[in-house]
Write a protein that holds these residues in place. Structure first.
Motif, PDB file in Angstrom:
ATOM      1  N   PRO A   8    -174.482  -1.620 -39.136  1.00  0.00           N
ATOM      2  CA  PRO A   8    -173.422  -2.498 -39.621  1.00  0.00           C
ATOM      3  C   PRO A   8    -172.320  -2.657 -38.590  1.00  0.00           C
ATOM      4  O   PRO A   8    -172.076  -1.769 -37.776  1.00  0.00           O
ATOM      5  N   ALA A   9    -171.682  -3.811 -38.635  1.00  0.00           N
ATOM      6  CA  ALA A   9    -170.577  -4.073 -37.703  1.00  0.00           C
ATOM      7  C   ALA A   9    -169.417  -3.152 -38.021  1.00  0.00           C
ATOM      8  O   ALA A   9    -169.118  -2.889 -39.173  1.00  0.00           O
ATOM      9  N   PRO A  10    -168.773  -2.623 -37.006  1.00  0.00           N
ATOM     10  CA  PRO A  10    -167.626  -1.752 -37.256  1.00  0.00           C
ATOM     11  C   PRO A  10    -166.486  -2.518 -37.896  1.00  0.00           C
ATOM     12  O   PRO A  10    -166.343  -3.711 -37.721  1.00  0.00           O
ATOM     13  N   GLN A  11    -165.677  -1.779 -38.684  1.00  0.00           N
ATOM     14  CA  GLN A  11    -164.559  -2.374 -39.389  1.00  0.00           C
ATOM     15  C   GLN A  11    -163.261  -1.767 -38.893  1.00  0.00           C
ATOM     16  O   GLN A  11    -163.238  -0.677 -38.353  1.00  0.00           O
ATOM     17  N   GLY A  12    -162.147  -2.478 -39.159  1.00  0.00           N
ATOM     18  CA  GLY A  12    -160.838  -1.926 -38.852  1.00  0.00           C
ATOM     19  C   GLY A  12    -160.411  -2.197 -37.429  1.00  0.00           C
ATOM     20  O   GLY A  12    -161.074  -2.905 -36.674  1.00  0.00           O
ATOM     21  N   PRO A  13    -159.276  -1.609 -37.004  1.00  0.00           N
ATOM     22  CA  PRO A  13    -158.715  -1.878 -35.684  1.00  0.00           C
ATOM     23  C   PRO A  13    -159.655  -1.541 -34.539  1.00  0.00           C
ATOM     24  O   PRO A  13    -159.667  -2.219 -33.516  1.00  0.00           O
ATOM     25  N   ALA A  14    -160.458  -0.511 -34.705  1.00  0.00           N
ATOM     26  CA  ALA A  14    -161.345  -0.126 -33.609  1.00  0.00           C
ATOM     27  C   ALA A  14    -162.335  -1.228 -33.285  1.00  0.00           C
ATOM     28  O   ALA A  14    -162.758  -1.385 -32.132  1.00  0.00           O
ATOM     29  N   ALA A  15    -162.722  -2.008 -34.296  1.00  0.00           N
ATOM     30  CA  ALA A  15    -163.681  -3.082 -34.064  1.00  0.00           C
ATOM     31  C   ALA A  15    -163.085  -4.189 -33.216  1.00  0.00           C
ATOM     32  O   ALA A  15    -163.808  -4.945 -32.574  1.00  0.00           O
ATOM     33  N   ALA A  35    -153.427   1.731 -40.786  1.00  0.00           N
ATOM     34  CA  ALA A  35    -152.199   2.339 -40.266  1.00  0.00           C
ATOM     35  C   ALA A  35    -151.522   1.380 -39.298  1.00  0.00           C
ATOM     36  O   ALA A  35    -152.115   0.407 -38.833  1.00  0.00           O
ATOM     37  N   SER A  36    -150.283   1.663 -38.988  1.00  0.00           N
ATOM     38  CA  SER A  36    -149.538   0.848 -38.041  1.00  0.00           C
ATOM     39  C   SER A  36    -150.162   0.944 -36.661  1.00  0.00           C
ATOM     40  O   SER A  36    -150.604   2.017 -36.233  1.00  0.00           O
ATOM     41  N   THR A  37    -150.187  -0.173 -35.954  1.00  0.00           N
ATOM     42  CA  THR A  37    -150.775  -0.222 -34.613  1.00  0.00           C
ATOM     43  C   THR A  37    -149.713   0.081 -33.561  1.00  0.00           C
ATOM     44  O   THR A  37    -148.509  -0.013 -33.828  1.00  0.00           O
ATOM     45  N   PRO A  38    -150.117   0.414 -32.334  1.00  0.00           N
ATOM     46  CA  PRO A  38    -149.137   0.603 -31.266  1.00  0.00           C
ATOM     47  C   PRO A  38    -148.264  -0.624 -31.034  1.00  0.00           C
ATOM     48  O   PRO A  38    -147.076  -0.487 -30.716  1.00  0.00           O
ATOM     49  N   LEU A  39    -148.829  -1.825 -31.207  1.00  0.00           N
ATOM     50  CA  LEU A  39    -148.027  -3.032 -31.029  1.00  0.00           C
ATOM     51  C   LEU A  39    -146.960  -3.136 -32.104  1.00  0.00           C
ATOM     52  O   LEU A  39    -145.814  -3.525 -31.819  1.00  0.00           O
ATOM     53  N   GLU A  40    -147.296  -2.782 -33.332  1.00  0.00           N
ATOM     54  CA  GLU A  40    -146.300  -2.804 -34.410  1.00  0.00           C
ATOM     55  C   GLU A  40    -145.192  -1.788 -34.155  1.00  0.00           C
ATOM     56  O   GLU A  40    -144.007  -2.063 -34.398  1.00  0.00           O
ATOM     57  N   LEU A  41    -145.555  -0.621 -33.664  1.00  0.00           N
ATOM     58  CA  LEU A  41    -144.545   0.392 -33.363  1.00  0.00           C
ATOM     59  C   LEU A  41    -143.630  -0.078 -32.231  1.00  0.00           C
ATOM     60  O   LEU A  41    -142.406   0.144 -32.268  1.00  0.00           O
ATOM     61  N   TRP A  90    -145.418  -8.335 -42.920  1.00  0.00           N
ATOM     62  CA  TRP A  90    -146.317  -8.745 -43.990  1.00  0.00           C
ATOM     63  C   TRP A  90    -147.449  -9.614 -43.449  1.00  0.00           C
ATOM     64  O   TRP A  90    -148.587  -9.523 -43.923  1.00  0.00           O
ATOM     65  N   PHE A  91    -147.144 -10.454 -42.462  1.00  0.00           N
ATOM     66  CA  PHE A  91    -148.221 -11.233 -41.847  1.00  0.00           C
ATOM     67  C   PHE A  91    -149.223 -10.306 -41.175  1.00  0.00           C
ATOM     68  O   PHE A  91    -150.446 -10.464 -41.321  1.00  0.00           O
ATOM     69  N   ALA A  92    -148.722  -9.339 -40.409  1.00  0.00           N
ATOM     70  CA  ALA A  92    -149.607  -8.419 -39.698  1.00  0.00           C
ATOM     71  C   ALA A  92    -150.448  -7.603 -40.662  1.00  0.00           C
ATOM     72  O   ALA A  92    -151.605  -7.277 -40.371  1.00  0.00           O
ATOM     73  N   SER A  93    -149.905  -7.268 -41.814  1.00  0.00           N
ATOM     74  CA  SER A  93    -150.657  -6.500 -42.784  1.00  0.00           C
ATOM     75  C   SER A  93    -151.870  -7.265 -43.286  1.00  0.00           C
ATOM     76  O   SER A  93    -152.900  -6.675 -43.617  1.00  0.00           O
ATOM     77  N   ALA A  94    -151.763  -8.597 -43.319  1.00  0.00           N
ATOM     78  CA  ALA A  94    -152.854  -9.421 -43.840  1.00  0.00           C
ATOM     79  C   ALA A  94    -153.764  -9.969 -42.749  1.00  0.00           C
ATOM     80  O   ALA A  94    -154.957 -10.179 -42.987  1.00  0.00           O
ATOM     81  N   TYR A  95    -153.230 -10.218 -41.528  1.00  0.00           N
ATOM     82  CA  TYR A  95    -153.986 -10.996 -40.554  1.00  0.00           C
ATOM     83  C   TYR A  95    -154.056 -10.400 -39.149  1.00  0.00           C
ATOM     84  O   TYR A  95    -154.497 -11.073 -38.224  1.00  0.00           O
ATOM     85  N   ASP A  96    -153.628  -9.179 -38.947  1.00  0.00           N
ATOM     86  CA  ASP A  96    -153.591  -8.622 -37.592  1.00  0.00           C
ATOM     87  C   ASP A  96    -154.992  -8.569 -36.985  1.00  0.00           C
ATOM     88  O   ASP A  96    -155.850  -7.793 -37.417  1.00  0.00           O
TER      89      ASP A  96
END
Length: 404
Positions: A8-15, A35-41, A90-96
Motif C-alpha cells: 500500500p502507498a504510504p500515508q501521512g507526511p512521510a509519504a 503532528a505539526s510539521t517543521p514548516l509550521e513550527l 486551519w488550511f494546513a490542517s486540511a490541505y498540507d
C-alpha cells in the motif's frame, strides 16, 4: 505481479517528503500521528517578531500615560496577527501537501508576517497602517493561491463540495483583502467602526465558506497548533519580562524592588501554562460549531497571554521610576490580562472537563482574586502570582480527589 502483492502507498507526511509537486487533496480527519510539521513550527516562530512588536508598543503607550491608545492599537494589530496565523493553521490542517509550491507559498506568507511586524511601530506611533496593510495583503493573497490550488485539485464529481468550499474561501478572503487595502492605504488609520465592520467580514468567511461542506481539519493537529502558539506567546512574556528586569538592574541596581515582580510574574506564567495544558481538548472539537467558537475565542487567550509580558515590563519600569503611571495602574497592566487568561481558558477549555461546583468555580474565582490583587499595594503582582499558583494547587487537589 498481482495487485495483491503491491504494498500500500504510504500515508501521512512521510509519504510527501521529497515530492516536488503533488495534487492538493484534502487530508483525512482520521489520519494517525498527525503532528505539526517543521514548516509550521518555523511559521509560528516568525510570528514571535510581530507579537513582540505589538507588545513592545503597548508597553511604551501605557508607560507614557496613554493606556487607551495603547490598548486599542494593540488589540487592532493583534487581530491581524492572530487572524493570519489562524487561517494558515486551519488550511494546513486540511490541505498540507508539503511539496515545493506549498512550501514556497508559506515562505511568502512569512515575508508578509515580517512586513507587518516592521509596520507595527509606525502604525502605533503615527497611525500609518500602510506597511501593515501591505504585509497583511501578502499573507492573505498567498493564502488565496492555496485555496485556488485546492479548488483546482477537486475535479471529481464526488469532490464538488470541497471545490465549492475552496472557491468560497478564495473569493471571501480576496474581497476582504480588497476592503482592507481600500480602507488603509489611502487613509492610514481606519475609523473604529470601519475596522469592526471589516473584522466582522473576515470572521464571517469561514462559516459561510464551509456551510455546504466543512474542510477536513484534524482535531488533534488543531489542538496541538493552538497549544504551540500559546507556548510561544507565554514564552514571549517570559522573554519580555527578563529583558525588562535586566535593563532595570543594569541602569538602576534596584534588584530588591524587582524581585517580587519577577517572582510574581513567573508564578503567573508558569500557572498559565499549567492551566492551559491541564486537560486535552481535541475530543471536544467534534464539529465546526464547537471548533469555530473555540478557535475564535483564542483571540482573547493569545492577546491576554502576550499582554501579561507587556504588563510585567510596565510594572518593572514603574518600580524604577521610568513609567509615568501609578503603582495601581502598573499592577492593573498585569492583573487584567492574567485574569482574562484564566477566565477565557476556563470558558474554552476547562469547563468541558470539570465535574462539580468546586471544580467549575476554581478558575473564575481565581480570576476575580487576581483582579482584587490590584489593590494590595506595591506587591500586587506577587500576590497575583500566589493566587494563580493557588488555583493550580486547588485544581490538582480536586482532580486527584476525584480519582481516589
Amino acid at each position: 505481479m498481482s495487485d495483491s502483492t503491491v504494498p500500500p502507498a504510504p500515508q501521512g507526511p512521510a509519504a510527501r517528503t521529497g515530492d516536488a509537486l503533488r495534487r492538493m487533496t484534502a487530508r483525512s480527519r482520521d489520519e494517525e500521528h498527525r503532528a505539526s510539521t517543521p514548516l509550521e513550527l518555523f511559521f509560528d516562530l516568525c510570528f514571535v517578531v510581530a507579537v513582540a512588536q505589538a507588545g513592545g508598543r503597548l508597553v511604551h503607550a501605557i508607560a507614557d500615560g496613554h493606556p487607551g491608545h495603547g490598548v486599542s492599537g494593540y488589540l487592532t494589530l493583534f487581530f491581524a496577527i492572530w487572524w493570519a496565523w489562524m487561517n494558515f493553521s486551519w488550511f494546513a490542517s486540511a490541505y498540507d501537501t508539503d511539496d515545493v509550491p506549498y512550501r514556497v507559498t508559506t515562505l511568502v506568507q512569512i515575508v508578509g508576517v515580517l512586513l507587518l511586524a516592521a509596520g507595527v511601530p509606525r502604525a502605533f506611533d503615527d497611525g500609518d497602517f500602510r506597511l501593515v496593510a501591505i504585509g497583511y495583503a501578502v499573507m492573505r493573497l498567498a493564502l488565496v493561491t492555496q485555496w485556488l490550488r485546492a479548488a483546482q485539485a477537486a475535479r471529481g464529481e464526488d469532490e464538488a463540495g470541497a471545490r465549492t468550499t475552496a472557491v468560497r474561501y478564495a473569493i471571501g478572503v480576496t474581497l476582504c483583502q480588497v476592503g482592507w487595502l481600500a480602507l488603509l492605504l489611502p487613509y492610514g488609520a481606519p475609523p473604529a467602526w470601519a475596522f469592526l465592520v471589516m473584522a466582522a467580514a473576515e470572521l464571517a468567511v469561514p462559516p459561510l465558506a464551509e456551510r455546504t461542506e466543512p474542510t477536513s481539519w484534524h482535531p488533534h493537529h488543531i489542538a496541538e497548533r493552538y497549544g504551540l502558539f500559546t507556548i510561544i506567546v507565554l514564552g514571549e512574556s517570559v522573554s519580555a519580562a527578563t529583558v525588562a528586569v535586566q535593563s532595570a538592574v543594569d541602569e538602576h541596581s534596584a534588584l530588591g524592588d524587582l524581585l517580587p515582580i519577577a517572582a510574581g510574574g513567573l508564578l503567573i506564567v508558569f500557572s498559565a501554562w499549567w492551566i492551559y495544558f491541564a486537560v486535552p481538548i481535541h475530543d471536544y472539537l467534534a464539529s465546526n460549531r464547537e471548533a469555530f467558537l473555540w478557535g475564535y475565542g483564542h483571540y482573547a487567550v493569545f492577546t491576554s497571554a502576550a499582554a501579561i509580558g507587556a504588563g510585567l515590563e510596565i510594572a518593572v519600569e514603574q518600580a524604577v521610576g521610568s513609567a509615568h503611571v501609578s503603582t495601581r495602574a502598573a499592577t492593573w497592566s498585569v492583573t487584567v490580562p492574567a485574569a482574562a487568561f484564566l477566565f477565557t481558558v476556563w470558558l474554552l477549555h476547562s469547563r468541558h472537563s470539570k465535574h462539580g461546583m468546586a471544580q467549575q468555580l476554581t478558575l473564575p474565582v481565581a480570576a476575580l482574586g487576581v483582579l482584587a490583587c490590584t489593590w494590595t499595594g506595591t506587591h500586587g503582582v506577587l500576590w497575583a502570582g500566589f493566587v494563580c499558583a493557588g488555583a493550580v494547587v486547588v485544581g490538582v487537589s480536586l482532580q486527584t480527589r476525584e480519582y481516589v
